[in-house]
Motif scaffolding. Structure first.
Motif, PDB file in Angstrom:
ATOM      1  N   SER A 576       0.696  -1.399  -0.313  1.00  0.00           N
ATOM      2  CA  SER A 576      -0.011  -0.148   0.095  1.00  0.00           C
ATOM      3  C   SER A 576       0.963   1.378  -0.054  1.00  0.00           C
ATOM      4  O   SER A 576       2.000   1.159   0.642  1.00  0.00           O
ATOM      5  CB  SER A 576      -0.716  -0.172   1.181  1.00  0.00           C
ATOM      6  OG  SER A 576      -1.772  -0.937   1.116  1.00  0.00           O
ATOM      7  N   MET A 577       0.436   2.273  -0.818  1.00  0.00           N
ATOM      8  CA  MET A 577       0.839   3.576  -0.575  1.00  0.00           C
ATOM      9  C   MET A 577       0.382   4.498   0.683  1.00  0.00           C
ATOM     10  O   MET A 577      -0.984   4.643   0.744  1.00  0.00           O
ATOM     11  CB  MET A 577       0.697   4.337  -1.861  1.00  0.00           C
ATOM     12  CG  MET A 577       1.563   5.736  -1.979  1.00  0.00           C
ATOM     13  SD  MET A 577       1.140   6.369  -3.730  1.00  0.00           S
ATOM     14  CE  MET A 577      -0.411   7.062  -3.480  1.00  0.00           C
ATOM     15  N   ILE A 578       1.349   4.978   1.342  1.00  0.00           N
ATOM     16  CA  ILE A 578       0.730   5.753   2.503  1.00  0.00           C
ATOM     17  C   ILE A 578       0.493   7.166   1.940  1.00  0.00           C
ATOM     18  O   ILE A 578      -0.586   7.803   2.161  1.00  0.00           O
ATOM     19  CB  ILE A 578       1.752   5.539   3.597  1.00  0.00           C
ATOM     20  CG1 ILE A 578       1.764   4.461   4.166  1.00  0.00           C
ATOM     21  CG2 ILE A 578       1.416   6.966   4.837  1.00  0.00           C
ATOM     22  CD1 ILE A 578       3.166   4.279   5.274  1.00  0.00           C
ATOM     23  N   GLY A 579       1.575   7.819   1.404  1.00  0.00           N
ATOM     24  CA  GLY A 579       1.344   9.066   0.778  1.00  0.00           C
ATOM     25  C   GLY A 579       2.701   9.394  -0.372  1.00  0.00           C
ATOM     26  O   GLY A 579       3.155   8.451  -0.710  1.00  0.00           O
ATOM     27  N   PHE A 580       2.528  10.889  -0.277  1.00  0.00           N
ATOM     28  CA  PHE A 580       3.508  11.209  -1.257  1.00  0.00           C
ATOM     29  C   PHE A 580       4.112  12.632  -0.773  1.00  0.00           C
ATOM     30  O   PHE A 580       3.565  13.218  -0.056  1.00  0.00           O
ATOM     31  CB  PHE A 580       2.953  11.270  -2.775  1.00  0.00           C
ATOM     32  CG  PHE A 580       1.783  12.391  -2.777  1.00  0.00           C
ATOM     33  CD1 PHE A 580       1.923  13.770  -3.255  1.00  0.00           C
ATOM     34  CD2 PHE A 580       0.478  11.829  -2.295  1.00  0.00           C
ATOM     35  CE1 PHE A 580       0.895  14.514  -3.223  1.00  0.00           C
ATOM     36  CE2 PHE A 580      -0.542  12.707  -2.218  1.00  0.00           C
ATOM     37  CZ  PHE A 580      -0.349  14.196  -2.757  1.00  0.00           C
ATOM     38  N   CYS A 581       4.957  13.013  -1.525  1.00  0.00           N
ATOM     39  CA  CYS A 581       5.479  14.214  -1.585  1.00  0.00           C
ATOM     40  C   CYS A 581       6.102  14.963  -2.706  1.00  0.00           C
ATOM     41  O   CYS A 581       6.973  14.138  -3.464  1.00  0.00           O
ATOM     42  CB  CYS A 581       6.720  14.458  -0.503  1.00  0.00           C
ATOM     43  SG  CYS A 581       7.699  16.106  -0.439  1.00  0.00           S
ATOM     44  N   GLU A 582       5.552  16.148  -3.209  1.00  0.00           N
ATOM     45  CA  GLU A 582       5.894  16.872  -4.605  1.00  0.00           C
ATOM     46  C   GLU A 582       6.148  18.235  -4.466  1.00  0.00           C
ATOM     47  O   GLU A 582       5.882  18.970  -5.264  1.00  0.00           O
ATOM     48  CB  GLU A 582       4.945  16.493  -5.379  1.00  0.00           C
ATOM     49  CG  GLU A 582       3.236  17.133  -4.971  1.00  0.00           C
ATOM     50  CD  GLU A 582       2.400  17.041  -6.128  1.00  0.00           C
ATOM     51  OE1 GLU A 582       2.583  16.780  -7.181  1.00  0.00           O
ATOM     52  OE2 GLU A 582       1.282  17.412  -5.897  1.00  0.00           O
TER      53      GLU A 582
END
Length: 845
Positions: A576-582
């Motif tokens: 699963s993907m928890i989140g991201f940063c961009e």
């Protein structure tokens, strides 16, 4: 007396020859015409005669008053033939007498500038005895589409082109007609007619996927598309003195040059039969290309040639063979694929040619509907031959005429498609209107794109950090308040497909804090996109943090695909993907942390304890469940495309989860059977059918999973160059043992004593079915999952039976000891623990 008879015979022969000349019945062997001049010259012992010179066999006629000859000094560096040309603004005919039979007809064309004529603007059509050879043809346009290696080019930029046709002329006359397009002109530098005295294209021919048919060229013609000297250097016309053909180098047409290594044999080569003597010069058969033994380790793949062709025609494929190495039959067997279909299997050059160093050719016929024709040769591993490497010496491709036409101008140009038909004109108007609408929409879209790009550039200019701009989540609805653990999938509904992207938006400061400012000690993996760090996010949850390298363009497409996939997919057996940063020119993904790393690390190459047979079965079942969900959980399904043991991760409870969706593709629509795409994946796991056809299906994942199954029980790398040749590739090696029903011979020694023979037998059968050469013969992932669960049931039943037997043995031994006296208490089961262990193991067996 004898001298008198000889003189009489000679006289009769001369009279007969003269009478045949008078009636035009003498067949011309070779005709070489230097167009646009009355001068002649010799090259390589052949004499080219000017088309204005006196010639009883050639008649030149033109309907245009502007018919012109030109002295082209600019092209003289290419040879005297290209120093002149005949330019025509109206119809031009060359009529040859005494040419009944089979001929190669070659048109020599070299662009030029002369007075107000510029060959870059020329356009014309060519026909031979009514057979259309070229239609609205532009020489510079054709040269632009060819590989530069195939054209002779000088420093002044001059290049020439030779268009070759094969005609079977039933009459005694050949009329070659040239007609310029309206408002344009045409030109020709030279004409070449070479007779083919043998039945070069006569007899039976194998139709790919069909029966053997007779090739009847009466009333038909062929265009030479390709003539390649496979594995050797270019062969010039003077080195093929019978038919004066040019044989080009094949390397520029191979999809992977390293897939085939060159070989040469200096021993004497002879033709297999008299029918082969004119098929190709012996130089073609002295060199060959055979599958590499060291450069390419995956021996299930093929040598492949990708050739651009005109759709809508039948093609004659001629393959030239000569066995240069083996001296007995059944030592080199391989398969031949034409246009991604099997043309021949168990192909044995030695047996077909009748020995070693025997020149032999094989023809195939196939209709092509696309712009590409694939020729592929690869091992036939099912034959049991001592050598399965493919070999090829030469390759020719000929386009056969259709409805009196060899020309192709974007769409097939036949008599029934002429634009003077009123319905056709209406159709063209409609098409034109449609194209105009598309162009307007494209213009509007371009303007919008440029405005958005300018706006982004203005925003991006505020950031002075070099590198690529982040990949924005286009139109995404992002849940920025979701708890990290919940986003990780610990509280999510398993098996559901989210309708929107989910995940927490992290700041760069949070990521730096989680990774201790990207400390190298926190790195747990490295990929083409960058590094993966172990980190602890703000609520104390461990996470895997993937950071794309700001200075690298590698993997950005895959990175965006992974965002797209993981934001939609939720399943217990998918990471699963928890989140991201961009922000700040960064693109970072945050995943749930998998405490036990990759499946491969527990099989070999590390000091980790080995997995038991039960654990391995459960891991395989978990991975199969994840893949089955991918294939069936969405409308069109998702194809992972990179199934391997390093992409199967294990959490703290050894639950298997599929990871790395950067190469994944949405499955085909209902009306399609596959997704056409470039080959990507990991060497050793690649589906050979996908490699051959560039057609991706869910069965490609099944093949890769079959390799994983063998890797799980053998605990070795899928490709290991340090091993003997027959063991380098795990899939081939294990498959051979499995087909002999002796798979237990090569399993991980650490598994011995942990499994029943029945469970191992069923496991091997599943893996074997997954590795079927054709996708249609492989099971679905759902079927694989069912069988693996059955194997686990067999193992558990065996384990329960052995545990019960072992427990019974131990209880009886204790009773005996308790009932006896002191002497009984000296029972070796008590005093010798090694013996007790041995007894328990014997009971399990």
């Amino acid at each position: 007396m004898q001298m008198g008879k000889l003189a009489t015979l000679v006289l009769l022969y001369v009279v007969s020859f003269c009478s045949m000349v008078g009636t035009g019945e003498v067949q011309l062997k070779t005709v070489l015409i230097n167009c646009g001049t009355n001068s002649s010259f010799d090259v390589d012992g052949r004499r080219w005669v000017g088309d204005l010179a006196a010639n009883n066999n050639l008649t030149l006629s033109s309907a245009a008053a502007a018919d012109t000859t030109a002295a082209l000094s600019r092209n003289t560096s290419l040879g005297p033939l290209y120093g002149s040309a005949r330019i025509f603004t109206g119809g031009l005919n060359y009529t040859f007498q005494g040419v009944q039979g089979d001929y190669f007809v070659r048109l020599h064309l070299c662009p030029f500038t002369f007075d107000h004529y510029n060959a870059n603007g020329s356009e014309f059509s060519v026909a031979a005895n009514g057979l259309e050879l070229l239609s609205q043809y532009s020489v510079p346009g054709d040269i632009a589409t060819k590989n530069p290696d195939l054209l002779s080019s000088e420093s002044n930029g001059s290049s020439y082109l030779i268009k070759e046709f094969f005609l079977s002329i039933s009459s005694n006359e050949l009329v070659i007609e040239f007609l310029p397009s309206k408002g344009s002109f045409g030109f020709i530098n030279g004409l070449e007619l070479v007779v083919s005295e043998d039945d070069l294209f006569a007899g039976a021919i194998t139709k790919v996927g069909g029966n053997i048919v007779n090739l009847n060229l009466s009333g038909r013609g062929m265009e030479t598309m390709y003539r390649l000297n496979v594995g050797g250097s270019q062969i010039k016309p003077s080195q093929d003195p019978d038919l004066w053909r040019t044989w080009e180098v094949d390397t520029s047409y191979m999809t992977n040059v390293d897939a085939g290594s060159q070989m040469k044999n200096d021993s004497n080569i002879t033709y297999a039969s008299s029918n082969d003597s004119s098929a190709a010069p012996l130089l073609v058969y002295e060199t060959a290309r055979t599958m590499s033994n060291t450069q390419v380790l995956e021996k299930r793949f093929n040598m492949s040639w990708k050739l651009a062709v005109d759709p809508g025609f039948e093609y004659l494929v001629r393959l030239h063979f000569c066995e240069l190495l083996f001296g007995q039959p059944n030592q080199r067997n391989f398969r031949i694929y034409v246009n991604n279909r099997t043309a021949a299997d168990n192909f044995d050059i030695y047996a077909r040619a009748g020995g070693k160093n025997k020149a032999y050719h094989q023809d195939y016929l196939d209709a092509v509907s696309s712009n590409t024709l694939w020729i592929q040769l690869g091992p036939d591993t099912a034959t049991g031959a001592s050598g399965t490497d493919a070999l090829l010496n030469g390759l020719e491709i000929y386009k056969l005429s259709r409805n009196g036409n060899l020309a192709y101008v974007g769409t097939f140009n036949s008599a029934e498609n002429k634009t003077n038909n009123p319905k056709a004109r209406v159709l063209l108007v409609g098409i034109g209107a449609g194209i105009g609408s598309v162009l307007i929409l494209a213009l509007v879209a371009t303007v919008i794109f440029l405005l958005r790009k300018r706006r982004r550039s203005e925003i991006g200019s505020k950031n002075n950090a070099p590198g690529w701009r982040p990949l924005f989540l286009h139109g995404a609805i992002l849940n920025t308040t979701t708890n990290a653990k919940e986003a990780a999938g610990t509280k999510k509904q398993n098996g559901s497909v989210a309708s929107m992207r989910m995940g927490k938006r992290f700041t760069v400061a949070e990521i730096r804090a989680a990774t201790k400012n990207f400390d190298e000690k926190m790195v747990i993996g490295v990929g083409g996109f960058g590094k993966v760090y172990r980190g602890k996010i703000e609520d104390g949850t461990l996470a895997a943090i993937k950071r794309a390298h700001p200075q690298s363009q590698q993997g950005l497409t895959e990175f965006e695909t992974e965002i797209e996939m993981l934001s939609k997919l939720r399943h217990r057996h998918l990471v699963s993907m928890i989140g991201f940063c961009e922000e700040q020119n960064e693109m970072i993904l945050v995943y749930e942390y998998m405490a036990n790393g990759t499946l491969r690390s527990h099989l070999f190459g590390s000091a980790l304890p080995p997995l038991s047979w039960r654990q391995r079965l459960e891991v395989c079942i978990g991975a199969a469940r994840g893949l089955h969900y991918l294939h069936t959980g969405a409308d069109r399904g998702i194809i992972h495309r990179d199934v391997k043991t390093t992409n199967i991760l294990l959490d703290e409870k050894f639950v298997a989860k599929m990871s790395d969706f950067g190469l994944s593709k949405i499955g085909p629509a209902l009306e399609h059977t596959h997704v056409s795409t470039a080959v990507k994946g990991s060497f050793g796991y690649l589906d050979p059918e996908y490699f051959r056809r560039q057609q991706l299906t869910q069965k490609s994942d099944v093949y890769s999973f079959g390799v994983v199954l063998f890797e799980v029980i053998c605990a070795r790398a899928v490709i290991n160059p340090s091993l003997p040749k027959d063991q380098i590739n795990l899939a081939e090696w294990a498959l051979r043992w499995q087909r002999q029903r002796s798979l237990d011979t090569i399993i991980d020694p650490r598994l011995i004593g942990q499994y029943s023979s029945e469970s191992m037998k069923k496991f091997g059968e599943i893996a074997e079915k997954c590795l079927a050469d054709e996708g249609r013969s492989r099971p679905t992932m759902g079927e694989v999952l069912w069988h693996l669960e059955y194997v686990l049931q067999i193992h558990e039943a065996w384990s329960r039976a052995n545990d019960k037997e072992s427990s019974s043995l131990t209880v009886e031994s204790l009773k005996d000891c308790q009932a006896g006296g002191a002497e009984e208490r000296q029972n070796p089961l008590f005093t010798d623990p090694d013996l007790a262990i041995s007894m328990r193991q014997r009971g399990k067996r």
